[in-house]
Design an enzyme around this catalytic site. Structure first.
Site, PDB file in Angstrom:
ATOM      1  N   ALA A  56     -27.951  13.012 -39.677  1.00 52.53           N
ATOM      2  CA  ALA A  56     -29.301  12.572 -40.027  1.00 52.53           C
ATOM      3  C   ALA A  56     -29.296  11.249 -40.783  1.00 52.53           C
ATOM      4  O   ALA A  56     -30.254  10.465 -40.694  1.00 52.53           O
ATOM      5  CB  ALA A  56     -29.998  13.656 -40.851  1.00 52.53           C
ATOM      6  N   GLU A  93       1.271   3.712   2.107  1.00 53.02           N
ATOM      7  CA  GLU A  93       2.025   4.003   3.327  1.00 53.02           C
ATOM      8  C   GLU A  93       3.289   3.153   3.411  1.00 53.02           C
ATOM      9  O   GLU A  93       4.363   3.645   3.800  1.00 53.02           O
ATOM     10  CB  GLU A  93       1.145   3.756   4.560  1.00 53.02           C
ATOM     11  CG  GLU A  93      -0.072   4.658   4.633  1.00 53.02           C
ATOM     12  CD  GLU A  93      -1.313   4.045   3.999  1.00 53.02           C
ATOM     13  OE1 GLU A  93      -2.412   4.302   4.506  1.00 53.02           O
ATOM     14  OE2 GLU A  93      -1.166   3.296   2.999  1.00 53.02           O
ATOM     15  N   GLY A 144     -18.998  11.123 -27.620  1.00 58.20           N
ATOM     16  CA  GLY A 144     -18.363  12.048 -28.543  1.00 58.20           C
ATOM     17  C   GLY A 144     -19.450  12.780 -29.298  1.00 58.20           C
ATOM     18  O   GLY A 144     -20.259  12.145 -29.995  1.00 58.20           O
ATOM     19  N   GLU A 194     -20.583   3.097 -22.896  1.00 58.88           N
ATOM     20  CA  GLU A 194     -20.412   3.629 -24.242  1.00 58.88           C
ATOM     21  C   GLU A 194     -21.623   3.330 -25.109  1.00 58.88           C
ATOM     22  O   GLU A 194     -21.557   3.384 -26.331  1.00 58.88           O
ATOM     23  CB  GLU A 194     -19.141   3.055 -24.869  1.00 58.88           C
ATOM     24  CG  GLU A 194     -17.859   3.518 -24.193  1.00 58.88           C
ATOM     25  CD  GLU A 194     -16.674   3.542 -25.137  1.00 58.88           C
ATOM     26  OE1 GLU A 194     -16.882   3.513 -26.359  1.00 58.88           O
ATOM     27  OE2 GLU A 194     -15.539   3.586 -24.645  1.00 58.88           O
ATOM     28  N   HIS A 242       0.828  -1.194   0.000  1.00 58.94           N
ATOM     29  CA  HIS A 242       0.000   0.000   0.000  1.00 58.94           C
ATOM     30  C   HIS A 242       0.868   1.252   0.000  1.00 58.94           C
ATOM     31  O   HIS A 242       2.090   1.194   0.186  1.00 58.94           O
ATOM     32  CB  HIS A 242      -0.936  -0.019   1.203  1.00 58.94           C
ATOM     33  CG  HIS A 242      -2.013  -1.052   1.099  1.00 58.94           C
ATOM     34  ND1 HIS A 242      -3.030  -1.182   2.018  1.00 58.94           N
ATOM     35  CD2 HIS A 242      -2.228  -2.025   0.170  1.00 58.94           C
ATOM     36  CE1 HIS A 242      -3.816  -2.185   1.669  1.00 58.94           C
ATOM     37  NE2 HIS A 242      -3.353  -2.704   0.558  1.00 58.94           N
ATOM     38  N   CYS A 299      -1.834  -1.170   7.383  1.00 62.88           N
ATOM     39  CA  CYS A 299      -0.973   0.009   7.294  1.00 62.88           C
ATOM     40  C   CYS A 299      -0.883   0.739   8.628  1.00 62.88           C
ATOM     41  O   CYS A 299       0.125   1.394   8.919  1.00 62.88           O
ATOM     42  CB  CYS A 299      -1.481   0.959   6.207  1.00 62.88           C
ATOM     43  SG  CYS A 299      -1.273   0.295   4.534  1.00 62.88           S
ATOM     44  N   THR A 326     -26.369  -0.531 -30.038  1.00 64.17           N
ATOM     45  CA  THR A 326     -25.048  -0.095 -30.473  1.00 64.17           C
ATOM     46  C   THR A 326     -24.318  -1.218 -31.195  1.00 64.17           C
ATOM     47  O   THR A 326     -23.629  -0.996 -32.194  1.00 64.17           O
ATOM     48  CB  THR A 326     -24.228   0.390 -29.264  1.00 64.17           C
ATOM     49  OG1 THR A 326     -24.875   1.531 -28.695  1.00 64.17           O
ATOM     50  CG2 THR A 326     -22.810   0.756 -29.667  1.00 64.17           C
ATOM     51  N   LEU A 382     -29.871   3.713 -23.947  1.00 66.69           N
ATOM     52  CA  LEU A 382     -29.362   3.097 -22.721  1.00 66.69           C
ATOM     53  C   LEU A 382     -28.858   4.154 -21.753  1.00 66.69           C
ATOM     54  O   LEU A 382     -29.130   4.081 -20.544  1.00 66.69           O
ATOM     55  CB  LEU A 382     -28.253   2.105 -23.055  1.00 66.69           C
ATOM     56  CG  LEU A 382     -27.562   1.444 -21.855  1.00 66.69           C
ATOM     57  CD1 LEU A 382     -28.562   0.691 -21.000  1.00 66.69           C
ATOM     58  CD2 LEU A 382     -26.447   0.519 -22.321  1.00 66.69           C
ATOM     59  N   ALA A 383     -28.131   5.147 -22.250  1.00 72.38           N
ATOM     60  CA  ALA A 383     -27.605   6.193 -21.376  1.00 72.38           C
ATOM     61  C   ALA A 383     -28.738   6.936 -20.667  1.00 72.38           C
ATOM     62  O   ALA A 383     -28.658   7.214 -19.468  1.00 72.38           O
ATOM     63  CB  ALA A 383     -26.750   7.159 -22.181  1.00 72.38           C
TER      64      ALA A 383
END
Length: 339
Positions: A160, A47, A150, A272, A45, A79, A192, A277-278
Site C-alpha cells: 500500500a 540438420e 513478480g 516488464e 543449421h 538444409c 515504471t 501498460l500490461a
C-alpha cells in the site's frame, strides 16, 4: 522428437532473430548416429550440424527435425539440399515453416524421392512450444511478447505504501536475469521509469551488466523520461517511443511500436512494465504469454498485477493455458500461454 526438442531448446537466446531447431539422425535400426541444433544466428543449421556429427552413417538414415528443413539460401545453404546430398532417405517433421522465403523443404524432399512424414499434433505441440517465439513472430509479423510479473500470493506487485523490493526471492530474480539474457528486447512504460528508475539490463549476482544486452524500450507518450534516468545510460541501447512517433494521437500505440521492432529484426519482447501498460497490451491482444513469479507473501492491500482493462464480465475474460510450473527457491513460477 522429444530429444530433438531438447536439443532445440539449447539455442534459446543465441539464435534470435532465427528459430530454434533440433535434429536427430537415426540409422536403419533406430540408433542415434548424429545430433545437432541451431546454435547461433548465421551459423550452421541443426540438420547440418547433425549431418556433420553422423558423417558417412547419415546415408540411408532418418532425420527427425522440429521444423521443416529450409529450402532457400541465406547466410547458409538450404538444409533440404544438405539432407539429399548426405543420402538421408526419410525425414520426420514436427512443424511446417511459416516463413514463405524458407518454406518448401518438404516438397523438395518428396520430389527427390525422400519419405517425409509430418507428426501428429500431439507430438508437434512440444516443438511448437520450444519455438513459440519465432513461430508467433513470423506468423503475426510482430515480436512475441512475454509479460513478466513478480507478485504476492494475493496478486499484488506493490504494498500500500508503494514498496515492492523485493517481493520475490533471490532465486526468482536470478531466473529473470536468465530470461532477460534470452530475449532481444525489454519494454516498460514511463510510469515504471518514474517510479522505479530501473536499468533494464542483464546483470550478474553482483549487479554488474553481463553479456549482450537487449534493446530497452520505454513507451512514453509525451516524453516524460528524465534525462538522467538509468534506462538512458550507456549499458545498452534504448528506444523512447513517443506518441508523436508511434501513434500520432495523445497516446503511444503499442502495436505500432511492435511493428517497428519487428522491422528492426527484434523477435522477443519481455514486457516488464507496470499494471497499466500490461493491461492495455492484454486488452489489445498483444501479449502471448505471462510469467508469474509468485512469492509466499500476502499483503491484503496494495497495487494489483493488472489495473483497469476492458473486461467487464466472466464471458469476456481471456483464457490462458498453463504450460509450465517450476520452483524458484521459495517462489513458484507459472507460465501461461494465450495462444
Amino acid at each position: 522428437m522429444v530429444r530433438a526438442v531438447e536439443l532445440a531448446a539449447r539455442g534459446a537466446g543465441t539464435v534470435l532473430p532465427n528459430p530454434v531447431v533440433g535434429c536427430v539422425l537415426l540409422d536403419a535400426h533406430g540408433h542415434t548416429v548424429g545430433e545437432g541444433w541451431h546454435e547461433r544466428a548465421g551459423g550452421p543449421h541443426a540438420e547440418v550440424n547433425a549431418l556433420r556429427a553422423a558423417g558417412d552413417t547419415a546415408r540411408g538414415a532418418t532425420a527427425v527435425v522440429t521444423l521443416e528443413p529450409c529450402n532457400h539460401t541465406g547466410r547458409t545453404g538450404p538444409c533440404s539440399e544438405a539432407l539429399l546430398a548426405a543420402g538421408v532417405t526419410r525425414v520426420v517433421v514436427a512443424v511446417r515453416d511459416p516463413w514463405p522465403t524458407a518454406a518448401g523443404g518438404i516438397e523438395r524432399l518428396r520430389a527427390a524421392g525422400v519419405d517425409v512424414v509430418l507428426v501428429t499434433p500431439a507430438l508437434a505441440a512440444p516443438a511448437e512450444d520450444v519455438n513459440r517465439v519465432w513461430l508467433v513472430a513470423t506468423r503475426l509479423g510482430r515480436p512475441f511478447v512475454t509479460f513478466k510479473a513478480g507478485v504476492t500470493a494475493d496478486g499484488r506487485v506493490a504494498a500500500a505504501d508503494g514498496t515492492s523490493r523485493w517481493i520475490t526471492s533471490a532465486e526468482s530474480r536470478a531466473d529473470v536475469h536468465l530470461l532477460r539474457s534470452r530475449v532481444d528486447t525489454m519494454m516498460v512504460g514511463v510510469g515504471t521509469v518514474l517510479a522505479d528508475d530501473p536499468w533494464l539490463t542483464v546483470r550478474d549476482s553482483d549487479g554488474m551488466p553481463i553479456g549482450p544486452q537487449p534493446l530497452r524500450v520505454v513507451l512514453d507518450s509525451v516524453g516524460r523520461t528524465p534525462p538522467g534516468a538509468r534506462v538512458l545510460d550507456d549499458a545498452a541501447e534504448t528506444l523512447v517511443a513517443t506518441a508523436a512517433d508511434f501513434g500520432g494521437g495523445l497516446r503511444v500505440d503499442p502495436a505500432a511500436v511492435l511493428s517497428e521492432l519487428y522491422r528492426r529484426g527484434r523477435r522477443h519482447v519481455l514486457l516488464e512494465g507496470g499494471p497499466t501498460l500490461a493491461t492495455a497490451m492484454l486488452d489489445d491482444d498483444l501479449v502471448d504469454e505471462m510469467l508469474c513469479y509468485t512469492a509466499p507473501v500476502v499483503f491484503g492491500a496494495g497495487r494489483m498485477m493488472l489495473d483497469g482493462g476492458r473486461t467487464a464480465t466472466l464471458v469476456e475474460a481471456r483464457r490462458a493455458e498453463l504450460r509450465e510450473v517450476r520452483r524458484c527457491g521459495p517462489d513458484v513460477m507459472l507460465r501461461y500461454a494465450f495462444r
